[in-house]
Design a protein around this motif. Structure first.
Motif, PDB file in Angstrom:
ATOM      1  N   SER A 160     -16.185 -57.557   2.091  1.00  0.00           N
ATOM      2  CA  SER A 160     -17.073 -58.383   1.292  1.00  0.00           C
ATOM      3  C   SER A 160     -16.301 -59.034   0.133  1.00  0.00           C
ATOM      4  O   SER A 160     -16.474 -60.219  -0.145  1.00  0.00           O
ATOM      5  CB  SER A 160     -18.212 -57.510   0.769  1.00  0.00           C
ATOM      6  OG  SER A 160     -18.894 -58.166  -0.253  1.00  0.00           O
ATOM      7  N   ARG A 161     -15.411 -58.250  -0.529  1.00  0.00           N
ATOM      8  CA  ARG A 161     -14.615 -58.808  -1.624  1.00  0.00           C
ATOM      9  C   ARG A 161     -13.701 -59.927  -1.128  1.00  0.00           C
ATOM     10  O   ARG A 161     -13.556 -60.960  -1.761  1.00  0.00           O
ATOM     11  CB  ARG A 161     -13.787 -57.708  -2.299  1.00  0.00           C
ATOM     12  CG  ARG A 161     -14.601 -56.877  -3.286  1.00  0.00           C
ATOM     13  CD  ARG A 161     -13.695 -56.041  -4.167  1.00  0.00           C
ATOM     14  NE  ARG A 161     -12.896 -55.092  -3.405  1.00  0.00           N
ATOM     15  CZ  ARG A 161     -13.281 -53.868  -3.066  1.00  0.00           C
ATOM     16  NH1 ARG A 161     -14.480 -53.435  -3.414  1.00  0.00           N
ATOM     17  NH2 ARG A 161     -12.489 -53.073  -2.383  1.00  0.00           N
ATOM     18  N   GLN A 163     -14.236 -61.845   1.512  1.00  0.00           N
ATOM     19  CA  GLN A 163     -15.037 -63.024   1.846  1.00  0.00           C
ATOM     20  C   GLN A 163     -15.418 -63.791   0.584  1.00  0.00           C
ATOM     21  O   GLN A 163     -15.411 -65.016   0.566  1.00  0.00           O
ATOM     22  CB  GLN A 163     -16.282 -62.612   2.634  1.00  0.00           C
ATOM     23  CG  GLN A 163     -15.957 -62.410   4.117  1.00  0.00           C
ATOM     24  CD  GLN A 163     -17.032 -61.639   4.852  1.00  0.00           C
ATOM     25  OE1 GLN A 163     -18.049 -61.282   4.276  1.00  0.00           O
ATOM     26  NE2 GLN A 163     -16.806 -61.379   6.130  1.00  0.00           N
ATOM     27  N   GLN A 164     -15.734 -63.042  -0.495  1.00  0.00           N
ATOM     28  CA  GLN A 164     -16.077 -63.718  -1.748  1.00  0.00           C
ATOM     29  C   GLN A 164     -14.876 -64.492  -2.292  1.00  0.00           C
ATOM     30  O   GLN A 164     -15.016 -65.601  -2.791  1.00  0.00           O
ATOM     31  CB  GLN A 164     -16.575 -62.694  -2.771  1.00  0.00           C
ATOM     32  CG  GLN A 164     -17.998 -62.242  -2.502  1.00  0.00           C
ATOM     33  CD  GLN A 164     -18.385 -61.009  -3.305  1.00  0.00           C
ATOM     34  OE1 GLN A 164     -17.679 -60.648  -4.237  1.00  0.00           O
ATOM     35  NE2 GLN A 164     -19.492 -60.392  -2.941  1.00  0.00           N
ATOM     36  N   TRP A 166     -12.412 -65.752  -0.522  1.00  0.00           N
ATOM     37  CA  TRP A 166     -12.212 -66.946   0.314  1.00  0.00           C
ATOM     38  C   TRP A 166     -13.208 -68.041  -0.063  1.00  0.00           C
ATOM     39  O   TRP A 166     -12.872 -69.205  -0.177  1.00  0.00           O
ATOM     40  CB  TRP A 166     -12.376 -66.605   1.800  1.00  0.00           C
ATOM     41  CG  TRP A 166     -11.228 -65.849   2.368  1.00  0.00           C
ATOM     42  CD1 TRP A 166      -9.917 -65.936   2.011  1.00  0.00           C
ATOM     43  CD2 TRP A 166     -11.291 -64.872   3.422  1.00  0.00           C
ATOM     44  NE1 TRP A 166      -9.161 -65.065   2.761  1.00  0.00           N
ATOM     45  CE2 TRP A 166      -9.967 -64.410   3.636  1.00  0.00           C
ATOM     46  CE3 TRP A 166     -12.317 -64.343   4.198  1.00  0.00           C
ATOM     47  CZ2 TRP A 166      -9.657 -63.453   4.595  1.00  0.00           C
ATOM     48  CZ3 TRP A 166     -12.009 -63.389   5.154  1.00  0.00           C
ATOM     49  CH2 TRP A 166     -10.690 -62.946   5.341  1.00  0.00           C
ATOM     50  N   ALA A 167     -14.479 -67.636  -0.237  1.00  0.00           N
ATOM     51  CA  ALA A 167     -15.519 -68.606  -0.568  1.00  0.00           C
ATOM     52  C   ALA A 167     -15.199 -69.277  -1.906  1.00  0.00           C
ATOM     53  O   ALA A 167     -15.335 -70.491  -2.054  1.00  0.00           O
ATOM     54  CB  ALA A 167     -16.880 -67.914  -0.613  1.00  0.00           C
ATOM     55  N   ALA A 168     -14.729 -68.479  -2.869  1.00  0.00           N
ATOM     56  CA  ALA A 168     -14.391 -69.027  -4.186  1.00  0.00           C
ATOM     57  C   ALA A 168     -13.220 -70.007  -4.072  1.00  0.00           C
ATOM     58  O   ALA A 168     -13.211 -71.069  -4.690  1.00  0.00           O
ATOM     59  CB  ALA A 168     -14.056 -67.896  -5.149  1.00  0.00           C
ATOM     60  N   ARG A 170     -12.476 -71.777  -1.505  1.00  0.00           N
ATOM     61  CA  ARG A 170     -12.923 -73.019  -0.868  1.00  0.00           C
ATOM     62  C   ARG A 170     -13.686 -73.899  -1.859  1.00  0.00           C
ATOM     63  O   ARG A 170     -13.615 -75.117  -1.807  1.00  0.00           O
ATOM     64  CB  ARG A 170     -13.818 -72.701   0.343  1.00  0.00           C
ATOM     65  CG  ARG A 170     -13.028 -72.399   1.613  1.00  0.00           C
ATOM     66  CD  ARG A 170     -13.901 -72.570   2.857  1.00  0.00           C
ATOM     67  NE  ARG A 170     -15.038 -71.655   2.863  1.00  0.00           N
ATOM     68  CZ  ARG A 170     -15.012 -70.445   3.420  1.00  0.00           C
ATOM     69  NH1 ARG A 170     -13.928 -69.987   3.988  1.00  0.00           N
ATOM     70  NH2 ARG A 170     -16.086 -69.685   3.400  1.00  0.00           N
ATOM     71  N   ARG A 171     -14.424 -73.236  -2.768  1.00  0.00           N
ATOM     72  CA  ARG A 171     -15.210 -74.010  -3.742  1.00  0.00           C
ATOM     73  C   ARG A 171     -14.321 -74.628  -4.826  1.00  0.00           C
ATOM     74  O   ARG A 171     -14.635 -75.667  -5.373  1.00  0.00           O
ATOM     75  CB  ARG A 171     -16.244 -73.095  -4.417  1.00  0.00           C
ATOM     76  CG  ARG A 171     -17.503 -72.882  -3.606  1.00  0.00           C
ATOM     77  CD  ARG A 171     -18.615 -72.300  -4.490  1.00  0.00           C
ATOM     78  NE  ARG A 171     -18.191 -71.104  -5.214  1.00  0.00           N
ATOM     79  CZ  ARG A 171     -18.272 -69.865  -4.733  1.00  0.00           C
ATOM     80  NH1 ARG A 171     -18.757 -69.656  -3.517  1.00  0.00           N
ATOM     81  NH2 ARG A 171     -17.884 -68.835  -5.450  1.00  0.00           N
TER      82      ARG A 171
ATOM     83  N   ASP B  39     -15.863 -73.773  13.044  1.00  0.00           N
ATOM     84  CA  ASP B  39     -15.688 -72.910  11.872  1.00  0.00           C
ATOM     85  C   ASP B  39     -16.843 -71.934  11.685  1.00  0.00           C
ATOM     86  O   ASP B  39     -16.870 -71.196  10.707  1.00  0.00           O
ATOM     87  CB  ASP B  39     -15.483 -73.750  10.601  1.00  0.00           C
ATOM     88  CG  ASP B  39     -16.657 -74.675  10.330  1.00  0.00           C
ATOM     89  OD1 ASP B  39     -17.543 -74.776  11.207  1.00  0.00           O
ATOM     90  OD2 ASP B  39     -16.700 -75.300   9.257  1.00  0.00           O
ATOM     91  N   GLU B  41     -19.202 -68.564  12.760  1.00  0.00           N
ATOM     92  CA  GLU B  41     -18.951 -67.242  13.334  1.00  0.00           C
ATOM     93  C   GLU B  41     -19.274 -67.279  14.829  1.00  0.00           C
ATOM     94  O   GLU B  41     -20.197 -67.988  15.254  1.00  0.00           O
ATOM     95  CB  GLU B  41     -19.873 -66.196  12.682  1.00  0.00           C
ATOM     96  CG  GLU B  41     -19.743 -66.083  11.189  1.00  0.00           C
ATOM     97  CD  GLU B  41     -18.564 -65.200  10.797  1.00  0.00           C
ATOM     98  OE1 GLU B  41     -17.970 -64.582  11.697  1.00  0.00           O
ATOM     99  OE2 GLU B  41     -18.240 -65.150   9.609  1.00  0.00           O
TER     100      GLU B  41
END
Lengths: 184, 184
Positions: A160-161, A163-164, A166-168, A170-171, B39, B41
């Motif tokens: 989960s950490r 993924q967060q 990665w999401a950050a 990308r943003r 992209d 899942e």
């Protein structure tokens, strides 16, 4: 967290439900196997696997479904059935809006035994110890499904950490490229 | 006979509906492709493939679904997605009680072009000619789905006779074994 682990297969599809949180005691809610007849058509076998998984999802209402990640490098004679059964498991979960997590066999072995190359028997023994069972669940597919669920409970916070992060990333605005900084 | 041909894939799943009988003119009822985002899942992609195939089954009410038989010897990078998408296609059909027929790529090529090693372009050209289309359907996955349906229409009578012969052989009393006839 309540996790359904799925060790996919057409002949035997292992299913195991475990409740727990990282660092807390684990509890087995159920374990079993969906079997389909080897002489039936593949399409019929997939319908039976779907029916079995749907019954487990209805009965146990897991929050996450953890499925073994299938590699095509495996035994070519069995990999197709495994891939097909895993597709059905992923489909059943995603159709209900449940998150699907994939873990490789070596991730699962490493999580429960400390070694990514542990033998089947070691995995079964550790699953029995972690869930305080009198004996390793049989067949091995059932024990593997429980191991997948345990692996997910323990790995989920780290995943989960990641993924967060990665999401950050990308943003965030793209960093200036090396080319940009050196051009005249 | 109305056949839905499925060329399975996660990025592009080709679908084609053909009506006809062996020795009669063929008619294309529809052709298209279900696409899913690369992209997303895998589980989400399988849900999109299922939704697309269900819409086609609802719209066209085929009597049979012909799916490409996937071999694990293929390109290992794409075979998993193909196997997973084909599992969804088989599942959708069998869940409705529709017969599922599997044909290998070389059976399909041989049926429509006369050669099991025909190029993609030859398959597309023959599909266009057989269905009296102005041009080969694009992308190739769509043409392949139509070729699968045509292959099934032409091969079905022979397959059906074979299956009847196998069923009769299974019903017949077992022949005396060599051991039985020579024992004292």
């Amino acid at each position: 967290m309540r996790v359904l682990g799925v060790d996919p297969g057409l002949t035997r599809c292992g299913l195991g439900v475990v409740e727990g949180l990282p660092g807390r005691r684990l509890r087995m809610a159920d374990v079993g196997v969906v079997r389909t007849p080897a002489d039936a058509e593949v399409a019929e076998r997939l319908v039976l696997v779907e029916r079995g998984i749907e019954e487990w999802l209805d009965a146990h209402r897991p929050e996450v479904v953890a499925v073994e990640r299938v590699f095509s490098q495996h035994n070519v004679r069995t990999v197709m059935g495994t891939a097909q059964a895993s597709a059905v498991a992923m489909l059943c979960a995603a159709r209900r809006g449940l998150p699907v997590a994939l873990h490789t066999p070596s991730e699962v072995k490493a999580a429960v035994t400390g070694s990514g190359r542990a033998e089947k028997a070691q995995v079964g023994a550790m699953v029995a110890r972690l869930l305080r069972l009198d004996a390793p669940p049989r067949p091995a597919d059932a024990a593997d499904a429980l191991a997948l669920a345990i692996c997910h409970i323990w790995r989920a916070p780290a995943q989960s950490r990641l993924q967060q992060a990665w999401a950050a990333a990308r943003r965030a605005p793209a960093a200036p490229s090396p080319k940009g900084t050196t051009s005249s």
